[in-house]
Design an enzyme around this catalytic site. Structure first.
Site, PDB file in Angstrom:
ATOM      1  N   ILE A  19      43.079  30.139  34.537  1.00 21.20           N
ATOM      2  CA  ILE A  19      42.702  31.273  34.298  1.00 21.20           C
ATOM      3  C   ILE A  19      42.940  31.745  33.010  1.00 21.20           C
ATOM      4  O   ILE A  19      43.933  31.779  32.375  1.00 21.20           O
ATOM      5  CB  ILE A  19      43.606  32.375  35.076  1.00 21.20           C
ATOM      6  CG1 ILE A  19      43.381  31.845  36.602  1.00 21.20           C
ATOM      7  CG2 ILE A  19      43.036  33.784  34.974  1.00 21.20           C
ATOM      8  CD1 ILE A  19      44.422  32.748  37.512  1.00 21.20           C
ATOM      9  N   CYS A  20      41.643  32.300  32.200  1.00 21.79           N
ATOM     10  CA  CYS A  20      41.638  32.687  30.898  1.00 21.79           C
ATOM     11  C   CYS A  20      42.109  31.517  29.867  1.00 21.79           C
ATOM     12  O   CYS A  20      41.646  30.407  29.940  1.00 21.79           O
ATOM     13  CB  CYS A  20      42.421  33.987  30.752  1.00 21.79           C
ATOM     14  SG  CYS A  20      42.214  34.631  29.111  1.00 21.79           S
ATOM     15  N   GLN A  21      43.110  31.764  29.199  1.00 19.54           N
ATOM     16  CA  GLN A  21      43.630  30.569  28.271  1.00 19.54           C
ATOM     17  C   GLN A  21      44.148  29.643  29.060  1.00 19.54           C
ATOM     18  O   GLN A  21      43.963  28.263  28.728  1.00 19.54           O
ATOM     19  CB  GLN A  21      44.652  31.245  27.604  1.00 19.54           C
ATOM     20  CG  GLN A  21      45.388  30.470  26.339  1.00 19.54           C
ATOM     21  CD  GLN A  21      46.438  30.728  25.818  1.00 19.54           C
ATOM     22  OE1 GLN A  21      47.211  31.466  26.040  1.00 19.54           O
ATOM     23  NE2 GLN A  21      46.512  30.537  24.163  1.00 19.54           N
TER      24      GLN A  21
END
Lengths: 245, 348
Positions: free
Chosen positions: B143-145
């Protein structure tokens, strides 16, 4: 109305003084601060008072002191104490900056660079507020007898639009970059400053501490890798034993 | 009919007093619980913890899923509360779920690099999950980074991953001239690297709040009648506030490497990224990839995440758009069902 006002103030104060979790107090304070902000905003709009552009002051919106009465709020975020989570308070940072300003040459230049970047940003924030006010007036003039809710929405739209426009301008980008560069340069100077004093007091230098940290870091990784290899080997052996059984 | 300012003030004061009363109630002597799905710690290294969630009483799938969240903020957002829990959604479908908690780095971690996170911590977590679940490959959900780390990891270790899911993950960091990449453009990274201690989480929080300053710092606290009218809403709000304010510091070297290689140079998308001297080519990913993005994401714009399609073979690539923002994509009640359905369809 007066009774209601008193009740509101008394309940708020009782709540802040009570032993409810601090997080709840923070939430309530947030709501109270913003409530007061919007009350003042609506009063100012409805009474057609001057100074409306102050309501789009970006540093205040972000929770900092205004640049004129306290630039330190910005700096505190860039200079936390490394050894623990405790943040520098204004007085200790001020004492540190005072010591720095007593030093000649490079350090003073670094501080001047930061101040110059902050002044430039201050000017841009004033432009943002002015632009937001113009956009707000345009939105308001399109609507006859807008409700409080509509006025608040206009305030928001005007602020966000003005910010998204100004934050992409070369001036804004340059001012931010200049601020960050000078903050990092000051931080580098801070390292040198500490090293000078550490040397005088016979304490390990930053470089020595960094070397030690590097050694600790490498050991941690090596240990984790050996542990992983060992666990993988044990797992393989267990599987082999199971197959042989 | 327009409301007068006096009416607005009275209504605000009434709601404010109700909110105070609700927060003073004896039921609320402690904060609402977050991340409360039952789980066991199966591996610990330095500040990192790897958890395995207790399965529910449903037929279990074989391949485990490892959730990898960003270094910024805490991973319990994936299990914020029972109704808003990506973890629960996966458990209900019988997936064995594992989660990495990167912990709170301190100054002794400032030299941790991206290589340590990707080829070190993440790699060892993958090995532990494989052994724990007795599988040769696992599914990875970043998720995301955490999605960026998952992409790099899968490109560097294609044999370890059966299927990869990226959720609100940036790939082209220059896709829409976002503030971070424009502010990063001209910074001297040598200067950054020589002076970096850890980056305070509070500073990162401020940067994110600066993306929509008036919305995120004022507007969200303007109206709260929806909070005082329903206990459930107030609980969710308090949990979100807790999560938003719970920002670990970022380790200095990794943060600067990320800033320079991704935001400044856009190396991942350009195919020039190297981790520990090894080229990271997204085209080296050989497993099926499902890319989930949020149409109203102001932190990772859809264009940035959808750039992944330029690197993965079309036969291996699928994507799903969720009608929400960066966090709402996986915690909103509206999008969560669509997300779980999409994941279930992809993972099988």
């Amino acid at each position: 109305m007066t009774t209601e006002k008193n009740e509101y103030a008394t309940q708020f104060q009782d709540f802040i003084n009570s032993n409810v979790p601090d997080e709840y107090k923070e939430v309530i304070q947030h709501f109270q601060n913003q409530g007061l902000f919007y009350q003042q905003l609506l009063k100012k709009i409805n009474n057609d008072e001057p100074g409306l552009s102050d309501f789009w002051n970006l540093p205040q919106t972000l929770g900092f002191n205004t640049l004129s009465d306290g630039q330190l709020d910005w700096l505190q975020l860039y200079f936390p104490q490394d050894t623990d989570q405790e943040k520098l308070n204004s007085s200790s940072l001020q004492a540190f900056l005072k010591t720095l300003t007593d030093l000649p040459g490079q350090l003073q230049e670094n501080i001047r660079d930061i101040q110059s970047a902050l002044q430039k940003m201050n000017h841009l924030y004033a432009t943002l507020s002015k632009s937001a006010l113009e956009q707000f007036e345009a939105l308001k003039n399109k609507c006859t007898d807008p409700s409080d809710e509509q006025l608040c929405q206009f305030w928001l739209t005007a602020g966000e639009t003005a910010f998204s426009e100004i934050s992409q301008t070369p001036d804004y980008i340059e001012a931010h970059q200049k601020f960050m560069k000078s903050a990092h340069q000051l931080k580098a100077a801070q390292f040198n400053f500490f090293d000078t004093f550490a040397h005088l007091l016979g304490l390990p230098s930053q470089q020595t501490m960094n070397d030690l940290q590097k050694g600790l870091h490498t050991l941690r990784i090596e240990f984790a890798e050996y542990k992983e290899q060992t666990e993988a080997t044990i797992d393989e052996l267990q599987q082999t034993i199971c197959r042989l059984k | 009919m327009p409301t007068t300012t006096q009416e607005t003030n009275n209504s605000w004061q009434k709601d404010f007093i109700t909110l105070i009363k609700q927060l003073s109630h004896t039921d609320r002597q402690s904060l609402p619980a977050v991340g409360s799905s039952p789980k066991e710690l199966i591996y610990k290294e330095n500040k990192l913890q790897l958890f395995h969630y207790k399965p529910l009483g449903v037929k279990q799938k074989k391949t485990p899923i490892l959730l990898t969240y960003a270094l910024v903020n805490r991973p319990y957002i994936t299990d914020l509360e029972p109704k808003r829990s990506l973890v629960q959604g996966l458990l209900e479908h019988g997936y064995p779920v594992y989660l990495i908690d990167w912990g709170y780095p301190d100054s002794s971690d400032k030299l941790t690099r991206l290589n340590d996170y990707i080829n070190g911590y993440l790699h060892r977590c993958v090995q532990h999950v494989k052994r724990h679940a007795k599988r040769k490959k696992i599914d990875l959900l970043g998720i995301c980074q955490g999605g960026v780390f998952s992409l790099c990891y899968t490109a560097l270790h294609p044999d370890e991953i059966r299927k990869l899911i990226t959720l609100v993950t940036p790939v082209d960091f220059h896709a829409q001239n976002g503030p971070f990449s424009t502010w990063a453009a001209d910074l001297d990274h040598h200067n950054l690297l020589t002076t970096c201690g850890n980056i305070p989480g509070q500073l990162i929080n401020q940067l994110f709040k600066t993306l929509k300053p008036f919305q995120l710092n004022r507007e969200k606290y303007r109206q709260f009648d929806h909070l005082v009218n329903k206990k459930e809403n107030l609980d969710t709000f308090l949990r979100m506030e807790q999560w938003l304010n719970d920002a670990p510091d970022l380790t200095g070297y990794a943060a600067n490497e990320f800033w320079v290689n991704f935001y400044q140079q856009n190396y991942l998308h350009k195919g020039k990224l190297e981790i520990d001297g090894q080229p990271v080519k997204l085209s080296a990913i050989t497993c099926p990839v499902h890319n989930v993005y949020a149409t109203k994401d102001h932190i990772v714009p859809p264009k940035s995440t959808r750039a992944l399609s330029q690197h993965i073979k079309p036969s291996l690539y699928s994507e799903c758009a969720l009608n929400g923002g960066h966090i709402g994509a996986f915690i909103s009640l509206k999008t969560q069902q669509a997300l779980i359905k999409s994941l279930h369809h992809f993972i099988g």
